[in-house]
Scaffold this motif. Structure first.
Motif, PDB file in Angstrom:
ATOM      1  N   PHE A  17       0.835  -1.201   0.000  1.00 16.63           N
ATOM      2  CA  PHE A  17       0.000   0.000   0.000  1.00 16.63           C
ATOM      3  C   PHE A  17       0.870   1.252   0.000  1.00 16.63           C
ATOM      4  O   PHE A  17       0.630   2.186  -0.779  1.00 16.63           O
ATOM      5  CB  PHE A  17      -0.942   0.018   1.200  1.00 16.63           C
ATOM      6  CG  PHE A  17      -1.827   1.230   1.236  1.00 16.63           C
ATOM      7  CD1 PHE A  17      -3.037   1.237   0.570  1.00 16.63           C
ATOM      8  CD2 PHE A  17      -1.430   2.381   1.911  1.00 16.63           C
ATOM      9  CE1 PHE A  17      -3.842   2.373   0.568  1.00 16.63           C
ATOM     10  CE2 PHE A  17      -2.228   3.511   1.916  1.00 16.63           C
ATOM     11  CZ  PHE A  17      -3.439   3.507   1.241  1.00 16.63           C
ATOM     12  N   VAL A  18       1.858   1.288   0.853  1.00 15.57           N
ATOM     13  CA  VAL A  18       2.723   2.469   0.948  1.00 15.57           C
ATOM     14  C   VAL A  18       3.452   2.692  -0.373  1.00 15.57           C
ATOM     15  O   VAL A  18       3.533   3.830  -0.870  1.00 15.57           O
ATOM     16  CB  VAL A  18       3.715   2.315   2.116  1.00 15.57           C
ATOM     17  CG1 VAL A  18       4.740   3.441   2.109  1.00 15.57           C
ATOM     18  CG2 VAL A  18       2.962   2.291   3.445  1.00 15.57           C
ATOM     19  N   GLN A  19       3.950   1.632  -0.948  1.00 16.11           N
ATOM     20  CA  GLN A  19       4.695   1.774  -2.191  1.00 16.11           C
ATOM     21  C   GLN A  19       3.802   2.126  -3.375  1.00 16.11           C
ATOM     22  O   GLN A  19       4.289   2.650  -4.376  1.00 16.11           O
ATOM     23  CB  GLN A  19       5.474   0.485  -2.477  1.00 16.11           C
ATOM     24  CG  GLN A  19       6.602   0.244  -1.495  1.00 16.11           C
ATOM     25  CD  GLN A  19       7.392  -1.004  -1.799  1.00 16.11           C
ATOM     26  OE1 GLN A  19       6.849  -2.000  -2.274  1.00 16.11           O
ATOM     27  NE2 GLN A  19       8.682  -0.976  -1.509  1.00 16.11           N
ATOM     28  N   GLY A  20       2.509   1.888  -3.244  1.00 15.05           N
ATOM     29  CA  GLY A  20       1.599   2.143  -4.349  1.00 15.05           C
ATOM     30  C   GLY A  20       0.821   3.430  -4.250  1.00 15.05           C
ATOM     31  O   GLY A  20      -0.053   3.691  -5.097  1.00 15.05           O
ATOM     32  N   ASN A  21       1.092   4.260  -3.228  1.00 17.53           N
ATOM     33  CA  ASN A  21       0.311   5.472  -3.022  1.00 17.53           C
ATOM     34  C   ASN A  21       1.211   6.666  -2.742  1.00 17.53           C
ATOM     35  O   ASN A  21       2.146   6.583  -1.925  1.00 17.53           O
ATOM     36  CB  ASN A  21      -0.658   5.284  -1.851  1.00 17.53           C
ATOM     37  CG  ASN A  21      -1.825   4.398  -2.200  1.00 17.53           C
ATOM     38  OD1 ASN A  21      -2.846   4.863  -2.687  1.00 17.53           O
ATOM     39  ND2 ASN A  21      -1.677   3.093  -1.960  1.00 17.53           N
ATOM     40  N   ASP A  22       0.906   7.791  -3.387  1.00 19.59           N
ATOM     41  CA  ASP A  22       1.635   9.020  -3.138  1.00 19.59           C
ATOM     42  C   ASP A  22       1.281   9.584  -1.768  1.00 19.59           C
ATOM     43  O   ASP A  22       0.256   9.231  -1.163  1.00 19.59           O
ATOM     44  CB  ASP A  22       1.303  10.060  -4.210  1.00 19.59           C
ATOM     45  CG  ASP A  22       1.785   9.654  -5.593  1.00 19.59           C
ATOM     46  OD1 ASP A  22       2.752   8.869  -5.672  1.00 19.59           O
ATOM     47  OD2 ASP A  22       1.174  10.108  -6.583  1.00 19.59           O
TER      48      ASP A  22
END
Length: 338
Positions: free
Chosen positions: A178-183
């Motif tokens: 999630f963290v890696q996929g969201n600005d």
């Protein structure tokens, strides 16, 4: 490598409690220049005035540069949040789902009721720190983080794309994804989730000083956390979530959730990064990524870690009528802060 010099680290998730416990544990975080301090006292820190008063008590107890947070409730006044941030009293706001962890009974049950606060924070550039777990009794405790991401965090992120979010103490591969996929999203990782998994807590008997929330997960999740902590990914940084409880509350029939790691957190982390062959990336994780996420300058002063004989640590610290047991990783630590 036997000596390592770093910019002085910060702790982006720290519990200092209050009163006698505060006086005991505040000096134990002296290796850290700054710390995001959690507001889940009883009663919680919910207004700018309360945050300022708590800041003063923390400084009087021996920690010079606390970064204060407000506890988000369904009655939080958006104007007070914005004013406290503009005045430099608070750095962020903390969202606890009601009942998720220690002293979270005043947290959020209906997320629609805090939309005005989140909107005001998004417009004012105020970060939101999130304890990312659902609390439904029918959800397995090992699945509560992943379920929260699906049910709550993904819609929240979509509704507030410019809101800066820190997903705290991530424990799963799903949280990393999630963290890696969201600005506009970063994450803290704790000492215990890098050093241990649920086998360490449960196999051969229950070890209460390993019990924390979110709970330790499988070794595959631990491996993913170690990967992103040590590979230089700037979205991940240290938040110890060091959470002192009286020893009698940990060694109890129903034990309190939290690991007390503040005194030896840096020694533990150097151990992990050495195991992963990544000592050259330790400074990023403990000293650089967090300030960048929060829009602050890194610290100018330095500390040195030296590898030597096994670190001699007390089992417990005592004072002011309190006794707290340290997290024991179960093997020697050889990195000393000098």
């Amino acid at each position: 490598m036997d000596t390592l010099t770093l910019r002085r680290p910060d702790d982006w998730h720290l519990h200092l409690r209050d009163d006698d416990m505060l006086r005991l544990v505040a000096p134990q975080s002296a290796h850290f220049a700054r710390a995001i301090v959690m507001p889940n006292l009883v009663p919680p820190v919910v207004t700018g005035a309360e945050a300022a008063a708590y800041r003063d008590r923390i400084q009087a107890a021996g920690f010079a540069r606390p970064l204060m947070t407000l506890y988000l409730t369904e009655a939080t006044d958006p104007a007070d949040v914005v004013a406290a941030h503009a005045a430099g009293v608070i750095t962020a706001v903390k969202l606890y789902p009601a009942g998720a962890t220690t002293n979270s009974a005043s947290g959020v049950r209906d997320f629609d009721k805090v939309r005005p606060v989140l909107t005001a924070m998004e417009e004012a550039g105020i970060p939101l720190c999130i304890h990312g777990e659902v609390t439904d009794r029918d959800i397995d405790i090992f699945d509560r983080e992943a379920t929260f991401i699906d049910r709550t965090l993904t819609p929240l992120r979509r509704a507030h794309p410019a809101l800066k979010i820190t997903l705290e103490h991530v424990t799963t591969a799903e949280a990393v994804d999630f963290v890696q996929g969201n600005d506009n999203t970063g994450a803290t990782i704790t000492v215990q989730h890098l050093m241990a998994n649920r086998n360490d807590m449960l196999a051969g008997g229950m070890r209460p000083h390993f019990y924390c929330l979110p709970i330790l997960k499988r070794d595959t999740h631990q491996a993913r956390l170690r990967q992103v902590a040590t590979n230089g990914d700037t979205r991940f940084f240290l938040g110890t979530d060091s959470a002192p409880h009286p020893t009698h509350a940990k060694e109890a029939t129903c034990c309190a959730a939290g690991c007390f790691t503040a005194p030896h957190a840096l020694s533990c982390l150097a151990h992990v990064f050495e195991e992963e062959g990544a000592l050259d990336r330790l400074e990023g994780f403990v000293s650089l990524h967090g300030p960048a996420h929060y829009g602050l300058a890194p610290n100018e002063d330095r500390i040195t870690l030296t590898r030597g004989a096994a670190l001699s640590l007390p089992d417990r610290i005592e004072g002011h009528g309190q006794t707290v047991t340290l997290f024991d990783p179960g093997h020697p630590l050889h990195w000393h802060v000098t």
